[in-house]
Design an enzyme around this catalytic site. Structure first.
Site, short mmCIF file in Angstrom:
data_model
loop_
_atom_site.label_atom_id
_atom_site.label_comp_id
_atom_site.label_asym_id
_atom_site.label_seq_id
_atom_site.Cartn_x
_atom_site.Cartn_y
_atom_site.Cartn_z
N ASP A 1 12.65 36.52 1.53
CA ASP A 1 13.19 34.98 1.97
C ASP A 1 13.83 34.65 0.14
O ASP A 1 12.64 35.54 -0.60
CB ASP A 1 12.44 33.55 2.63
N GLU B 1 7.82 33.10 1.82
CA GLU B 1 6.71 32.88 0.63
C GLU B 1 7.47 31.25 -0.19
O GLU B 1 6.07 31.10 -0.77
CB GLU B 1 7.67 34.09 0.18
N ASP C 1 4.86 41.04 -7.12
CA ASP C 1 5.80 40.05 -6.86
C ASP C 1 6.00 40.09 -7.62
O ASP C 1 5.94 38.36 -8.22
CB ASP C 1 5.61 39.61 -5.98
#
Lengths: 463, 463
Positions: free
Chosen positions: B88, B158, B185
């Site tokens: 997402d 997330e 990330d």
């Protein structure tokens, strides 16, 4: 006088139908999308004034929205009344809070308006009130009972600062020459407590922009390290008022004339129920400048209100962004003898000065207006007092209004003429809010009262 | 190892084409309008994982957005690496600030990315980075050089708080059993200064609503007499930080663990040029908590940022309204050992307490996350250190990150496994901002480094 009253009684329904027509035109001066509607509204007034029997009616173009001018000159030797009003209205947003569409008028009864009220944007401010003058004129004129000369000046920029009316007045002094300017764009205390507005607050309106980083940032990666323009804007706005709710802009109160004890007494003498006031607004408490009553705070003291604020992510859900910019629209209501341009200057200077190093600030002035106070011992005022006493069966109370009609001060300066603020709305009519409305009682009472003003004024002047 | 490198070199262009396909799916988890795109993105990952050669891949529905799970188990006796990432992305707004449409990726060269960067929402956070793992796995697997077992858990929530991943982990402990969780990330200091993230801040995110009068009012008629919710919200927000930019929420710092002098030294040892930093953001000065460096402020200290604010008239022109309501989205970044729920509680209590009598306040918690700090003397971390040193030719620097990956703390609690944060982005990649981008150098460097991690880790564990 009977003929006039009879004519009004016989044409009540048509008068209302005509007003509803005008209210259906969404003449929102602030929004360019409605420029065509502004012209439509002006044309509609021209048509209706012609029917009412004016000698002359013209639509004057301006760099902004047009001004409708009309006149009926019956005798140079008689006094001349200039009626001022505006056909533009406030934006209707937020639309979702309207119970019926803002430009599809409906009549509904309310507690305060048992005879019914017209719900529509502009119904009270000011289409409904300026239209009373067209019908009062029609009633006098078509019954050959017009006691003096009449001029109409109906503008389309009152809600956005009347930017071009000043120049129009300067360039048309002769055409606009008159003895008094009559305006119905204010309110009475209650339908059984008539009042006349003897003062108005001025206005300084600015838009501010605070810029931090040159782009939106991730609040995790940069949060805590750079100034957040929204936080900063909040701090700056908060610092504009102290704990006594006094405005901290340097020199803001320099020219404020404090009321005398006698004046304060008079102001506070007006009937006012604080509990009713709180109940009407569903607030637990009022808030304002320490040392002043609510009536004083809302009519005789200057203010600073944020009219709008925005910045960052305002959509659905959560976005962890550190925004690049934040904005606010801020307006200050002014009282004698504050000057709008001077206050705007002082605000810009102050606001720029208090900006922290981590941001840059832009301030764009929108529009302003001078505060006014009108004398109550002149034939212009006494004619209104007599007319209202006659129509309501009670002496009207002189009150200071909290709103602004910037143009009133300008009329005095440019045309050298005093204005009389004989309005018929109620403060609870939600002008500038969703579900604006205007009582049928108030609408018809206005149409009845205005001819009385004309007759009284002609008499008083002839003495 | 050569076979893997050769495979990567030969398939570079296809890897990029595949990533661009994924970036074209506007999987914005915060906006219900994109629910269909969320499913499309999950399906796309399932397809691509199958091609890469996993034994098993499933899309697990949740009350929110689905979780993609896949695995390749080659030998029970070998260690298992679980790769976590998310498909997402953040909302793309404000759209007008994007130089190219957020979901139509384009490659452009920049000063920092001379080989070119992929401009698209999610290119760096996190589609681009999680996709490196799919391709690294494909390279190892199709060349029969996979040194240990692999599991993939790629979620779709997330950016909105991973609301359902916790339950998913609790309910699938066995399936998710592993020795280490590998996450890309985060970022490196620079393309020539490799670094590994050894800590993350937590998060508490709330939305506040301040209500004054029960409807929008005319600021002239009521201004000065009642609390203006926008002014009040500004005052309340301003009061949340003192002149030292310390947060005034009662008990906010109670559980904050101050860094030791040694730790502070280490944190500040990371290369950082304050002038470059200011220049990059076009700000005249930085701003933050007194007594701490910018690196400390953005990684080791808690913050309070307004992410969005709105109220009153925010359209074109001027509207003299005294609004009924004002709103703000406020997030707090947390550090060890602050607990998100406890901080949210304290915020709600404090914010409600400081509200003046003239308004009512509502606070709605959005989502939260725990802060984490990871040890640097474990095989899990050392494998990353060795891999990066090998790939970049330099020792990577351990750094604390300012962002939040709430789920990392949860993995430790629920699965009892430490995470390694080996990210390849740059802080300047504009994640969460318009024009988010990800360097081609970084993308390919990540694909090369990940297999080295697998091999190092398998070796270190076998010792």
């Amino acid at each position: 006088m009977d003929a006039i009253q009879n004519y009004i009684d016989q044409n009540k329904d048509r008068f209302l139908e005509e007003l509803l027509e005008l209210l259906r035109i969404p003449s929102v001066s602030a929004q360019p999308a409605h420029n065509g509607d502004m012209i439509a509204a002006a044309e509609w007034l021209k048509k209706n004034l012609t029917i009412a029997g004016v000698d002359k009616v013209e639509i004057h173009q301006t760099p902004g929205h047009p001004i409708v001018y009309a006149e009926k000159m019956i005798d140079e030797s008689l006094p001349t009344i200039l009626v001022y009003g505006h056909y533009d209205v406030q934006p209707a947003e937020p639309l979702e809070l309207w119970e019926s569409p803002p430009f599809e008028p409906v009549i509904k009864k309310t507690e305060i308006h048992p005879d019914g009220a017209i719900f529509a944007r502009g119904s009270c401010d000011d289409k409904g009130q300026v239209f009373m003058h067209l019908k009062a004129f029609e009633a006098m004129n078509l019954n050959d009972q017009l006691p003096c000369n009449v001029k109409f000046m109906i503008e389309g920029e009152e809600e956005v600062g009347s930017d071009h009316l000043g120049t129009f007045c300067k360039e048309n002094k002769e055409m606009l020459a008159c003895d008094v300017i009559l305006i119905s764009d204010t309110s009475v205390i209650a339908n059984d407590i008539p009042s006349i507005t003897t003062g108005l607050r001025g206005l300084s309106y600015v838009e501010v922009e605070v810029t931090g980083p040159n782009k939106d940032l991730h609040s995790g990666v940069y949060g805590g390290g750079v100034a957040n323009p929204v936080n900063v804007l909040c701090e700056m706005i908060a610092s504009l008022q102290d704990e006594d709710h006094r405005i901290t802009v340097e020199g803001f109160y320099d020219n404020v004339i404090d009321l005398s004890e006698a004046e304060r007494k008079a102001v506070n003498a007006a009937p006012f129920d604080i509990e009713e006031y709180k109940k009407g607004l569903k607030v637990n408490d009022v808030q304002g400048e320490t040392g002043y009553s609510t009536i004083e705070r809302t009519s005789t003291r200057p203010t600073l209100d944020v009219n709008g604020i925005w910045g960052g992510y305002i959509g659905e859900g959560a976005k962890t962004v550190l925004p690049s910019k934040a904005f606010a629209k801020i307006s200050m209501r002014l009282v004698p003898n504050q000057e709008p341009d001077e206050i705007t200057e002082k605000f810009i200077k102050h606001f720029t000065k208090i900006a922290p190093a981590g941001v840059t600030v832009k301030v764009e002035p929108h529009h302003g207006g001078f505060p006014v106070v009108t004398p109550i011992d002149t034939p212009e005022y006494l004619a209104a007092h007599k007319a209202m006493k006659d129509a309501y069966g009670k002496d009207p109370i002189p009150v200071r209004g909290g709103g602004s009609i910037p143009i009133v001060a300008l009329f005095e300066k440019v045309l050298g003429v005093k204005s009389v603020l004989m309005g018929f709305g109620l403060d609870s009519d939600d002008i500038h809010s969703p579900n604006e409305h205007y009582g049928l009682f108030n609408f018809y009472k206005g149409i009845e009262t205005i001819p009385k003003y004309f007759i009284n004024y002609a008499e008083l002047k002839s003495k």
